[in-house]
Scaffold this motif. Structure first.
Motif, PDB file in Angstrom:
ATOM      1  N   VAL A  91       0.864  -1.174   0.000  1.00 34.92           N
ATOM      2  CA  VAL A  91       0.000   0.000   0.000  1.00 34.92           C
ATOM      3  C   VAL A  91       0.903   1.226   0.000  1.00 34.92           C
ATOM      4  O   VAL A  91       1.723   1.400   0.906  1.00 34.92           O
ATOM      5  CB  VAL A  91      -0.927   0.026   1.231  1.00 34.92           C
ATOM      6  N   ILE A  92       0.764   2.067  -1.022  1.00 30.84           N
ATOM      7  CA  ILE A  92       1.547   3.298  -1.120  1.00 30.84           C
ATOM      8  C   ILE A  92       0.573   4.469  -1.076  1.00 30.84           C
ATOM      9  O   ILE A  92      -0.401   4.505  -1.835  1.00 30.84           O
ATOM     10  CB  ILE A  92       2.380   3.334  -2.417  1.00 30.84           C
ATOM     11  N   SER A  93       0.851   5.413  -0.190  1.00 31.02           N
ATOM     12  CA  SER A  93      -0.003   6.587  -0.031  1.00 31.02           C
ATOM     13  C   SER A  93       0.788   7.844  -0.311  1.00 31.02           C
ATOM     14  O   SER A  93       1.931   7.983   0.119  1.00 31.02           O
ATOM     15  CB  SER A  93      -0.564   6.652   1.390  1.00 31.02           C
ATOM     16  N   GLY A  94       0.144   8.764  -1.027  1.00 28.20           N
ATOM     17  CA  GLY A  94       0.757  10.049  -1.338  1.00 28.20           C
ATOM     18  C   GLY A  94      -0.313  11.114  -1.427  1.00 28.20           C
ATOM     19  O   GLY A  94      -1.445  10.916  -0.967  1.00 28.20           O
ATOM     20  N   ASP A  95       0.031  12.227  -2.052  1.00 26.40           N
ATOM     21  CA  ASP A  95      -0.907  13.337  -2.196  1.00 26.40           C
ATOM     22  C   ASP A  95      -2.172  12.945  -2.953  1.00 26.40           C
ATOM     23  O   ASP A  95      -3.224  13.525  -2.745  1.00 26.40           O
ATOM     24  CB  ASP A  95      -0.242  14.519  -2.910  1.00 26.40           C
ATOM     25  N   ASP A  96      -2.060  11.962  -3.825  1.00 31.68           N
ATOM     26  CA  ASP A  96      -3.214  11.555  -4.634  1.00 31.68           C
ATOM     27  C   ASP A  96      -3.968  10.363  -4.041  1.00 31.68           C
ATOM     28  O   ASP A  96      -4.767   9.726  -4.721  1.00 31.68           O
ATOM     29  CB  ASP A  96      -2.795  11.270  -6.078  1.00 31.68           C
ATOM     30  N   GLY A  97      -3.726  10.045  -2.785  1.00 35.71           N
ATOM     31  CA  GLY A  97      -4.470   8.982  -2.117  1.00 35.71           C
ATOM     32  C   GLY A  97      -3.678   7.721  -1.907  1.00 35.71           C
ATOM     33  O   GLY A  97      -2.453   7.695  -2.025  1.00 35.71           O
ATOM     34  N   GLU A  98      -4.420   6.654  -1.612  1.00 38.46           N
ATOM     35  CA  GLU A  98      -3.830   5.362  -1.296  1.00 38.46           C
ATOM     36  C   GLU A  98      -3.973   4.429  -2.492  1.00 38.46           C
ATOM     37  O   GLU A  98      -5.032   4.373  -3.103  1.00 38.46           O
ATOM     38  CB  GLU A  98      -4.562   4.770  -0.071  1.00 38.46           C
ATOM     39  N   HIS A  99      -2.895   3.708  -2.818  1.00 38.53           N
ATOM     40  CA  HIS A  99      -2.901   2.787  -3.954  1.00 38.53           C
ATOM     41  C   HIS A  99      -2.398   1.425  -3.501  1.00 38.53           C
ATOM     42  O   HIS A  99      -1.389   1.327  -2.804  1.00 38.53           O
ATOM     43  CB  HIS A  99      -2.021   3.326  -5.088  1.00 38.53           C
ATOM     44  N   LEU A 100      -3.103   0.382  -3.923  1.00 34.72           N
ATOM     45  CA  LEU A 100      -2.722  -0.995  -3.590  1.00 34.72           C
ATOM     46  C   LEU A 100      -2.059  -1.652  -4.776  1.00 34.72           C
ATOM     47  O   LEU A 100      -2.501  -1.492  -5.921  1.00 34.72           O
ATOM     48  CB  LEU A 100      -3.953  -1.810  -3.196  1.00 34.72           C
ATOM     49  N   PHE A 101      -0.995  -2.384  -4.494  1.00 37.31           N
ATOM     50  CA  PHE A 101      -0.258  -3.125  -5.506  1.00 37.31           C
ATOM     51  C   PHE A 101      -0.095  -4.550  -5.017  1.00 37.31           C
ATOM     52  O   PHE A 101       0.109  -4.791  -3.835  1.00 37.31           O
ATOM     53  CB  PHE A 101       1.118  -2.494  -5.750  1.00 37.31           C
ATOM     54  N   LYS A 102      -0.192  -5.483  -5.954  1.00 38.32           N
ATOM     55  CA  LYS A 102       0.006  -6.893  -5.595  1.00 38.32           C
ATOM     56  C   LYS A 102       1.312  -7.371  -6.209  1.00 38.32           C
ATOM     57  O   LYS A 102       1.711  -6.947  -7.290  1.00 38.32           O
ATOM     58  CB  LYS A 102      -1.163  -7.749  -6.079  1.00 38.32           C
ATOM     59  N   ARG A 103       1.972  -8.247  -5.485  1.00 40.30           N
ATOM     60  CA  ARG A 103       3.225  -8.805  -5.966  1.00 40.30           C
ATOM     61  C   ARG A 103       2.923  -9.761  -7.119  1.00 40.30           C
ATOM     62  O   ARG A 103       2.006 -10.578  -7.039  1.00 40.30           O
ATOM     63  CB  ARG A 103       3.950  -9.547  -4.848  1.00 40.30           C
ATOM     64  N   MET A 104       3.694  -9.670  -8.177  1.00 43.99           N
ATOM     65  CA  MET A 104       3.540 -10.586  -9.307  1.00 43.99           C
ATOM     66  C   MET A 104       4.516 -11.741  -9.124  1.00 43.99           C
ATOM     67  O   MET A 104       5.611 -11.555  -8.619  1.00 43.99           O
ATOM     68  CB  MET A 104       3.795  -9.856 -10.628  1.00 43.99           C
ATOM     69  N   ASN A 105       4.107 -12.907  -9.546  1.00 41.79           N
ATOM     70  CA  ASN A 105       4.971 -14.090  -9.428  1.00 41.79           C
ATOM     71  C   ASN A 105       5.784 -14.288 -10.683  1.00 41.79           C
ATOM     72  O   ASN A 105       5.483 -13.939 -11.737  1.00 41.79           O
ATOM     73  CB  ASN A 105       4.145 -15.335  -9.153  1.00 41.79           C
TER      74      ASN A 105
END
Length: 105
Positions: A91-105
């Motif tokens: 989960v990365i949060s910045g000025d434009d909100g929170e974004h979720l990323f999933k690890r790729m295999n």
């Protein structure tokens, strides 16, 4: 008196070593290829030395301090907070909100 100073120095060294070890462990957990939630394509790859954005074929250096992430882009420094949920959700949060990323295999 000299032993007290030596003891303080040793304690300081131990704290720095533990902090570095914890930081190194977290850095290793962040390494990998990450896709935005709902996407099948890689958004970025975090290597030991850089954030790589495959869509733009561009790499940028970064630094981690605690839960803060600073990416040095060409014209500015991006400052974000981050947290891991388990091993595979970032989960990365910045000025434009929170974004979720999933690890790729």
């Amino acid at each position: 008196m000299a032993s007290a100073t030596t003891s303080k120095e040793a304690t300081s060294h131990n704290i720095k070593s533990k902090s570095k070890t914890l930081g190194d462990s977290l850095n290793r957990k962040l390494l990998g290829i990450w896709a935005a939630e709902g996407s099948e394509n890689a958004s970025f790859e975090i290597t030991k030395d850089a954030f790589y954005y495959p869509e733009h074929s561009a790499s940028y250096t970064y630094a981690i301090l605690g839960d803060s992430l600073r990416i040095k882009y060409d014209d500015f420094d991006g400052n974000f907070s981050f947290k891991l949920r388990g091993d595979d959700i970032l989960v990365i949060s910045g000025d434009d909100g929170e974004h979720l990323f999933k690890r790729m295999n």
